[in-house]
Write an enzyme that holds these catalytic residues in place. Structure first.
Site: not given
Length: 401
Positions: A161, A294, A331
């Site tokens: 990610c 994040h 996400h």
């Protein structure tokens, strides 16, 4: 990168929250979450049935029939966002095609089409081989290079990610070291059965829209989309009269070498990558107005990121907001870093610090300012964007307006 500022001269985005920069800016400033029911495939077997899916998407609106057939859903999203960025920069008219490169962060790539191929094979059908075209993570970079005739250095980053944040930093480095005059950098990723099932099996997906840094948060909301930036050296951009939207001032990446899914528990490595990014930019924490976290909404990640943040910012920690935009976009895995760097830059330009959506209550382990109650006006010129991925692949990028 200290002696050569890297300018951002083009921006493009295509995700569930919006399909272009103006509407994404509006969604960011007003906190319009894109998380809702997923109907891209059957989600009834899974505990969570929501996500930030790009709805009302018709490839024919953007591509010819043959063109769409050659591109996976991820490649199509990338081509749309990259096309916006290249058009905004007008960079191809000013540089030789061999001086413009492509750096793409990717995750599951065209997995959703490969799943279709597998279903066809299991049903006794031939399975069209074109469905497998997008399965390789490097396919998007080559597809973009072919589509836009960009013949400079091209490559793909797959660091989970943090992939697209790393790709943007890498692209900036290629320009700073003189290997390219311009670089199309960003990331793309789409929902697929495999990723949806995988994250659900890990029990890191919230049944309700994700609520980063909140009490009782249960995990992420998956999303999909793409975002791309055009980068070039500042002096060259000024010389050709380009519009400069902002700068990539520095970045750093680190490998925690700790665990497949859990962050290093002390936060020391996450703190180090933020410090290293600031050092690469020649800045200190005093220069930073806020940080785009994040901020996945998982119990562990949010607590460790907060812990790392306190180590870096010390006495300033209480006055520097740490916000997450994942309640807006979901996400987006391989595309997350690029989408969040774009969001960070747009918020800096607008003079606001975005809201962290879906607040459920105060968690004692998350005791900082997360802008849970709404966006804040800000005169900040510099912000950090963190991408802390599975496998300890962590990246932090310094952005200025």
């Amino acid at each position: 990168m200290r002696n050569s500022r890297i300018a951002i001269t083009g921006l493009g985005i295509f995700c569930a929250a919006s399909k272009d920069i103006p509407t994404f800016t509006d969604a960011l400033l007003t906190g319009k979450s894109a998380i809702g029911p997923v109907d891209l495939f059957d989600v009834t077997p899974f505990p969570s049935r929501i996500g930030a899916q790009v709805k009302e998407y018709r490839p024919d609106d953007y591509f010819g029939k043959k063109g769409a057939a050659r591109l996976s859903r991820a490649d199509q999203f990338a081509a749309i966002a990259a096309g916006q960025a290249l058009a905004a920069s007008d960079v191809r008219r000013h540089y030789d095609m061999f001086d413009i490169g492509v750096a793409v962060g990717a995750g599951a790539a065209g997995m959703i089409h490969s799943e279709q191929w597998l279903r066809e094979r299991l049903a006794g059908k031939r399975g069209h081989p074109a469905l497998l075209r997008g399965i390789l993570p490097d396919r998007t970079a080559t597809a973009l290079a072919e589509r836009f005739r960009l013949c400079g250095y091209q490559g793909s980053v797959t660091t989970a990610c943090s992939s697209s944040a790393t790709a943007i930093g890498w692209g900036a480095g290629l320009i700073a070291t003189g290997q390219l005059k311009a670089c199309l950098c960003g990331g793309t990723d789409t929902l697929s059965v495999l990723t949806y099932a995988g994250f659900n099996s890990l029990r890191v997906v919230d049944r309700e829209p994700c609520s980063p840094f909140s009490l009782g948060r249960q995990g992420i909301s998956l999303g999909e989309g793409a975002a791309f930036l055009v980068l070039e050296e500042e002096a060259a951009a000024v010389a050709r009269g380009a519009t400069i939207h902002g700068f990539i001032l520095g970045y750093a990446l680190d490998g925690e070498a700790h665990h497949m899914t859990a962050p290093e528990p002390t936060g020391a490595e996450a703190a180090r990558v933020m410090r290293d990014a600031l050092a690469a930019a020649g800045l200190t924490t005093d220069n930073v107005g806020w940080v785009n976290a994040h901020g996945t909404g998982t119990p562990l990640n949010d607590a460790i990121e907060s812990k790392a943040f306190r180590q870096v910012f010390g006495q300033r920690a209480a006055e520097v907001p740490l916000v997450s935009t994942k309640g807006l976009t979901g996400h987006c895995l391989g595309a997350a870093g690029a989408i969040e760097i774009t969001a960070t830059l747009l918020a800096l330009q607008a003079g606001i610090i975005p809201q962290t959506l879906n607040f459920r209550g105060t968690d004692p382990e998350c005791d900082l300012d997360y802008c849970h109650t709404g966006p804040k006006p800000s005169a900040a010129t510099v912000a950090l964007s963190n991408s802390f991925a599975f496998g300890g692949n962590i990246t932090s990028v310094v952005i200025s307006r």
